[in-house]
Design a protein around this motif. Structure first.
Motif, PDB file in Angstrom:
ATOM      1  N   THR A  44       0.885  -1.106   0.138  1.00  0.00           N
ATOM      2  CA  THR A  44      -0.091  -0.063  -0.024  1.00  0.00           C
ATOM      3  C   THR A  44       0.823   1.295  -0.027  1.00  0.00           C
ATOM      4  OG1 THR A  44      -0.130   0.068   2.247  1.00  0.00           O
ATOM      5  CG2 THR A  44      -1.856  -1.142   1.148  1.00  0.00           C
TER       6      THR A  44
ATOM      7  N   ARG B 100       5.360  -1.390  -8.275  1.00  0.00           N
ATOM      8  CA  ARG B 100       3.961  -0.764  -8.306  1.00  0.00           C
ATOM      9  C   ARG B 100       3.518  -1.227  -7.177  1.00  0.00           C
ATOM     10  NH1 ARG B 100       1.631   0.376 -13.337  1.00  0.00           N
ATOM     11  NH2 ARG B 100       2.962  -0.098 -15.214  1.00  0.00           N
TER      12      ARG B 100
ATOM     13  N   ASP C 293       0.003  -2.319  -4.934  1.00  0.00           N
ATOM     14  CA  ASP C 293      -0.918  -3.136  -5.423  1.00  0.00           C
ATOM     15  C   ASP C 293      -2.133  -2.662  -6.122  1.00  0.00           C
ATOM     16  OD1 ASP C 293       0.606  -5.268  -4.313  1.00  0.00           O
ATOM     17  OD2 ASP C 293      -0.883  -5.614  -2.463  1.00  0.00           O
ATOM     18  N   ASP C 294      -2.195  -1.287  -6.052  1.00  0.00           N
ATOM     19  CA  ASP C 294      -3.367  -0.542  -6.620  1.00  0.00           C
ATOM     20  C   ASP C 294      -2.771  -0.132  -8.134  1.00  0.00           C
ATOM     21  OD1 ASP C 294      -1.773   1.670  -6.249  1.00  0.00           O
ATOM     22  OD2 ASP C 294      -3.022   2.714  -5.005  1.00  0.00           O
ATOM     23  N   GLY C 295      -1.538  -0.464  -8.343  1.00  0.00           N
ATOM     24  CA  GLY C 295      -0.963  -0.097  -9.658  1.00  0.00           C
ATOM     25  C   GLY C 295      -0.195   1.329  -9.879  1.00  0.00           C
ATOM     26  N   THR C 296      -0.219   1.930  -8.823  1.00  0.00           N
ATOM     27  CA  THR C 296       0.682   3.202  -8.723  1.00  0.00           C
ATOM     28  C   THR C 296       1.807   2.902  -8.905  1.00  0.00           C
ATOM     29  OG1 THR C 296      -0.712   4.212  -6.938  1.00  0.00           O
ATOM     30  CG2 THR C 296       1.553   5.012  -7.166  1.00  0.00           C
TER      31      THR C 296
END
Length: 334
Positions: A163, A262, A264-267
């Motif tokens: 995160t 990245r 986990d949300d792709g950031t």
């Protein structure tokens, strides 16, 4: 740093792939501009593909010997690139998977290790604590078993894995132990077999004791004995060879290691496998520093130009090494 302190090689004055020639005198002048005087122990190096590297060397080691590109010193967090390369190579052999949970390799850790993936640790998003919490649980020299013992007492991560970015030396200690167990080989021997010997890095090793430093190295007081977050001892010349090898992907895993991580949300992160990802002069730069009382290191690479720069400073507690590394990159790129 006057030119005569650049005691080693200078490159032929010819332009390479958009890189202007670099002289020993220019490297020395940049060191002076960064705030290093002629007596301070420093090696600043620039390597360009197919050209002998340029070194500006100054000062003496604590033992009174001239400090040069063949002096063996503690490389601190540059070891993270070595561990990342071992992860990549053992993974290629089928011994590891970056998406596997940490608990698969280190089942003695608390239940939180089930949600931490190896890729989380590679990119410092595993939620593991920074040094303060771990160091409070350690006594004596910092060792790998000591760090793992501290983590066994950790009730939960500092934040949910995947995160947020949070630089964690403990995460790389876990990675080192995971690689060791997966390969069934002690890390110093594994690194020698898969990395140092194939790349001709005869003066580079991973060291976890029993002594405080390898017999031929300049000792620190005391250097950590943990592997993963540290443990790498090398010479400036070998460190530049390592950087050049990554630029040329001689191990066949540079593309993987240079891929930004990245959340986990792709950031997308600005940290890849054991190296930061930056932009300079419109080019991608991969860099990492290392620091411990008595030594500062910065290694930066521009694979698109076959360019590597290195700064190793002894008895330096400042950020001058990072500033000098930026100037060394600007010199041939400008």
């Amino acid at each position: 740093m006057p030119p005569q302190d650049a005691r080693r090689s200078s490159a032929p004055a010819r332009e390479i792939r958009g890189l202007r020639p670099v002289s020993v005198r220019e490297v020395g002048l940049l060191a002076r501009q960064a705030g290093y005087d002629a007596a301070e122990p420093l090696v600043a190096g620039v390597s360009r593909r197919d050209v002998p590297p340029v070194y500006a060397c100054a000062g003496s080691t604590p033992a009174g010997r001239p400090f040069g590109e063949r002096t063996s010193v503690y490389a601190a967090s540059l070891s993270k690139q070595v561990i990342a390369a071992l992860v990549a190579l053992v993974m290629r052999q089928g011994g590891l998977a970056v998406d596997e949970p940490l608990s698969r390799r280190l089942p003695e850790l608390p239940v939180w290790a089930e949600s931490v993936r190896l890729r989380h640790l590679l990119h410092h998003v595993g939620g593991l604590p920074g040094d303060d919490l771990v160091d409070l649980a350690l006594t004596g020299n910092r060792t790998g078993p000591g760090v793992l013992a501290a983590l066994r007492a950790l009730p939960e991560p500092a934040r949910p894995p995947g995160t947020a970015y949070g630089y964690s030396n403990a995460g790389y200690v876990c990675l080192a132990e995971a690689v060791r167990r997966a390969a069934g080989t002690e890390l110093p021997a594994l690194a020698e077999e898969l990395l140092f010997k194939p790349l001709g890095l005869a003066d580079t090793r991973l060291w976890d004791g029993p002594g405080a430093a390898p017999p031929d190295a300049e000792p620190l007081s005391p250097a950590p004995l943990s592997l993963g977050d540290g443990g790498l001892w090398s010479t400036p010349a070998d460190l530049l060879r390592w950087a050049d090898a990554l630029n040329d992907s001689r191990l066949g895993v540079s593309g993987l290691m240079q891929a930004p991580g990245r959340l986990d949300d792709g950031t997308v992160l600005d940290y890849a496998w054991g190296m930061g990802v930056r932009q300079r002069h419109g080019l991608t730069v991969y860099r990492h520093g290392g620091g411990w009382p008595g030594v500062r290191t910065v290694l930066a690479r521009v694979p698109a130009r076959g360019l590597s720069v290195l700064v190793v400073a002894l008895d330096d507690e400042t950020e001058r090494a990072a500033s000098l590394a930026d100037s060394l990159l600007d010199l041939p790129l400008g």
